[in-house]
Design an enzyme around this catalytic site. Structure first.
Site, mmCIF file in Angstrom:
data_model
loop_
_atom_site.group_PDB
_atom_site.id
_atom_site.type_symbol
_atom_site.label_atom_id
_atom_site.label_comp_id
_atom_site.label_asym_id
_atom_site.label_seq_id
_atom_site.Cartn_x
_atom_site.Cartn_y
_atom_site.Cartn_z
ATOM 1 N N ARG A 1 0.833 -1.208 0.000
ATOM 2 C CA ARG A 1 0.000 0.000 0.000
ATOM 3 C C ARG A 1 0.869 1.260 0.000
ATOM 4 O O ARG A 1 0.466 2.280 -0.572
ATOM 5 C CB ARG A 1 -0.945 -0.011 1.202
ATOM 6 C CG ARG A 1 -2.126 -0.922 0.953
ATOM 7 C CD ARG A 1 -3.092 -0.915 2.086
ATOM 8 N NE ARG A 1 -4.370 -1.499 1.653
ATOM 9 C CZ ARG A 1 -5.316 -1.894 2.492
ATOM 10 N NH1 ARG A 1 -5.142 -1.753 3.803
ATOM 11 N NH2 ARG A 1 -6.434 -2.404 2.038
ATOM 12 N N LYS B 1 -15.668 -16.860 5.183
ATOM 13 C CA LYS B 1 -17.091 -16.813 5.512
ATOM 14 C C LYS B 1 -17.999 -16.306 4.402
ATOM 15 O O LYS B 1 -17.605 -15.478 3.588
ATOM 16 C CB LYS B 1 -17.284 -15.901 6.726
ATOM 17 C CG LYS B 1 -16.682 -16.484 7.988
ATOM 18 C CD LYS B 1 -16.827 -15.511 9.123
ATOM 19 C CE LYS B 1 -16.362 -16.137 10.432
ATOM 20 N NZ LYS B 1 -16.467 -15.188 11.521
ATOM 21 N N GLY C 1 -8.121 -8.429 0.843
ATOM 22 C CA GLY C 1 -6.854 -8.400 1.558
ATOM 23 C C GLY C 1 -6.056 -9.683 1.443
ATOM 24 O O GLY C 1 -4.884 -9.675 1.048
ATOM 25 N N GLY D 1 -12.469 -4.246 1.362
ATOM 26 C CA GLY D 1 -13.891 -3.923 1.470
ATOM 27 C C GLY D 1 -14.345 -2.940 0.404
ATOM 28 O O GLY D 1 -15.444 -3.068 -0.141
HETATM 29 P P1 ADP Z 1 -10.078 -11.764 1.487
HETATM 30 O O1 ADP Z 1 -9.295 -10.960 2.495
HETATM 31 O O2 ADP Z 1 -9.265 -12.131 0.287
HETATM 32 O O3 ADP Z 1 -11.383 -11.115 1.128
HETATM 33 P P2 ADP Z 1 -11.218 -13.392 3.570
HETATM 34 O O4 ADP Z 1 -10.736 -12.418 4.582
HETATM 35 O O5 ADP Z 1 -12.664 -13.486 3.316
HETATM 36 O O6 ADP Z 1 -10.445 -13.162 2.178
HETATM 37 O O7 ADP Z 1 -10.756 -14.857 3.999
HETATM 38 C C1 ADP Z 1 -9.403 -15.177 4.203
HETATM 39 C C2 ADP Z 1 -9.255 -16.228 5.231
HETATM 40 O O8 ADP Z 1 -10.050 -17.363 4.936
HETATM 41 C C3 ADP Z 1 -7.834 -16.731 5.335
HETATM 42 O O9 ADP Z 1 -7.307 -16.380 6.596
HETATM 43 C C4 ADP Z 1 -7.958 -18.243 5.186
HETATM 44 O O10 ADP Z 1 -7.136 -18.971 6.078
HETATM 45 C C5 ADP Z 1 -9.419 -18.476 5.501
HETATM 46 N N1 ADP Z 1 -9.917 -19.724 4.924
HETATM 47 C C6 ADP Z 1 -9.947 -20.085 3.634
HETATM 48 N N2 ADP Z 1 -10.438 -21.330 3.487
HETATM 49 C C7 ADP Z 1 -10.724 -21.779 4.727
HETATM 50 C C8 ADP Z 1 -11.260 -23.006 5.249
HETATM 51 N N3 ADP Z 1 -11.587 -24.022 4.434
HETATM 52 N N4 ADP Z 1 -11.419 -23.111 6.586
HETATM 53 C C9 ADP Z 1 -11.100 -22.088 7.394
HETATM 54 N N5 ADP Z 1 -10.593 -20.915 6.971
HETATM 55 C C10 ADP Z 1 -10.406 -20.759 5.656
HETATM 56 MG MG MG Z 2 -9.432 -10.816 4.661
#
Ligand code: ADP
Ligand code: MG
Length: 407
Positions: free
Chosen positions: A36, A197, A353, A376
């Site tokens: 960043r 999630k 992120g 976000g």
């Molecule tokens: P982003 O930041 O790319 O939007 P998120 O914050 O929604 O992604 O999710 C990232 C997290 O999801 C990571 O820390 C990863 O470890 C977790 N994750 C991915 N798959 C699983 C899983 N099957 N079980 C638990 N956690 C998971």
């Molecule tokens: Mg994230």
């Protein structure tokens, strides 16, 4: 973008307040990812080279309106100084008499970094007096903090009531790249969505169903969809309170004739631990004492075969627990596959992120059409929401009058 940018203004001799997103991850005062900061350089350098004096401001972490020594911007000032090849001075507070004295001394080509804006509760409250006081430091306002543009805070929105407000170069690049996904994207347009999630990503899932021809779901999020179909997933992360939401998304996909793909096999482990032993199972056969930690090889093949048809790809959210090497294959392979499509003329955009961190770790960021610095913010943009920080900028055809004159 439909906003004035720094390039539309004669900034020579002007004092410019730049809101950047220097909110980098820190591990005990050490910056673990400086992307960043790097992404903010073009606007800062542009302004300094064109004879502006720059008052730079950002938030860092969530100090919740109180001074927190662990969230001071000092490490950011140091890293920025290394990247610029000159020391970066900073203030001890975002606002106050000391700040005014330091700002008054600024000469064309000088740069001053203010301390963490969020040490003041007034920042997130978008307090009008705080915003006006920040505006009092400069003649022109530049918003380059795309990652904070979905928040109407004093430094992203309130300040624009008191100063002519234009976009920085990063802000412009982000908005232009993400707009390509909203306005006549090359079809087929496929999205890959993962992460932990469903909750928090429901709105973007819904929005993607209206824009995409296929949505491929991996990561922990896929568990909730599979559970909604009645599949047993052992100890896997499943959001019981989101089963209805997942069902709704699946029925919307059928109604809109959007292909919604879910994993058919998975990498499982007894726990999320760096020494946990993993193995691959078919999705209906997750042992009771195991949890899904990654998509399996069969899923990866099915996903990438379908993605190979896309002319536009958006990716958000890792396919598994990519922080653990033995659970990172799905995410890494997905990153490599998508990067490879860029060279074939496919528009490839990564936002979020953790997914962005995965791409950066693999050194593939330069091989994507666009890697968003806004987690976000990029999702809200794709939902079609108006981002307050973007809406507050002057339209491209506005007249600009700068008071203050040359300093
Ligand atoms: P982003 O930041 O790319 O939007 P998120 O914050 O929604 O992604 O999710 C990232 C997290 O999801 C990571 O820390 C990863 O470890 C977790 N994750 C991915 N798959 C699983 C899983 N099957 N079980 C638990 N956690 C998971
Ligand atoms: Mg994230």
């Amino acid at each position: 973008m439909d906003a004035k940018t720094v390039r539309d203004v004669d900034v020579g001799g002007k004092r410019v307040f730049v809101r950047a997103d220097l909110n980098v991850p820190l591990d005990d005062n050490r910056i673990t990812d400086d992307n960043r900061i790097r992404a903010s350089l073009p606007t800062i350098v542009y302004l300094l080279e064109h004879g502006a004096s720059v008052v730079l401001a950002s938030h860092l972490g969530r100090p919740k309106g109180k001074v927190n020594d662990a969230l001071r911007l000092r490490p950011v000032a140091e890293r920025l100084g290394q990247l610029l090849g000159r020391p970066v001075r900073m203030t001890g507070d975002a606002l106050g008499p000391g700040v005014q004295v330091a700002v008054d001394k600024l000469q064309p080509g000088d740069l001053l970094l203010l301390e963490n804006l969020r040490f003041h509760a007034a920042e997130e409250a978008n307090d009008p007096e705080f915003a006006e006081a920040l505006a009092g430091l400069a003649d022109l306002y530049v918003n380059d903090a795309f990652g904070a543009a979905h928040r109407a805070h004093a430094s992203t929105e309130g300040i624009t009531h008191h100063l002519p407000a234009v976009a920085g170069l990063l802000m412009e690049r982000e908005v232009d790249a993400l707009t390509r996904l909203l306005v006549r994207p090359a079809r087929p347009f496929h999205a890959v969505i993962g992460g932990a999630k469903v909750s928090g990503k429901l709105e973007v899932l819904e929005a993607l169903l209206s824009r995409c021809q296929a949505v491929l779901v991996g990561g922990g999020m896929a568990n909730t969809f599979l559970a909604a179909k009645g599949i047993e997933l052992g100890k896997s992360l499943v959001e019981e309170d989101q089963l209805g939401a997942a069902e709704h998304i699946m029925s919307e996909a059928r109604r809109k004739r959007v292909r919604l793909m879910l994993p058919t096999d998975a990498v499982v482990a007894p726990q999320i631990h760096h020494r946990a032993r993993v193995r691959t199972v078919t999705i209906g056969e997750v042992p009771k004492d195991m949890m899904v930690v990654d998509i399996g090889p069969e899923t990866l093949t099915a996903f990438t075969e379908h993605l190979a048809k896309a002319q536009t790809i958006f990716w958000n959210g890792p396919m598994g627990v990519f922080e653990m090497p033995q659970m990172a294959d799905g995410t890494n392979a997905m990153a490599r596959f998508i990067a490879g499509r860029t060279a074939k003329g496919v528009v490839t955009v990564v936002g979020g992120g953790d997914s962005v961190a995965a791409v950066e770790q693999l050194g593939l960021a330069d091989r994507m059409t666009h890697v968003s610095t806004g987690g976000g913010a990029s999702l809200e943009f794709l939902e079609g929401k108006t981002l307050p920080g973007v809406a507050a900028l002057l339209p491209a055809d506005a007249e600009i009058e700068l008071d203050g004159g040359s300093r």
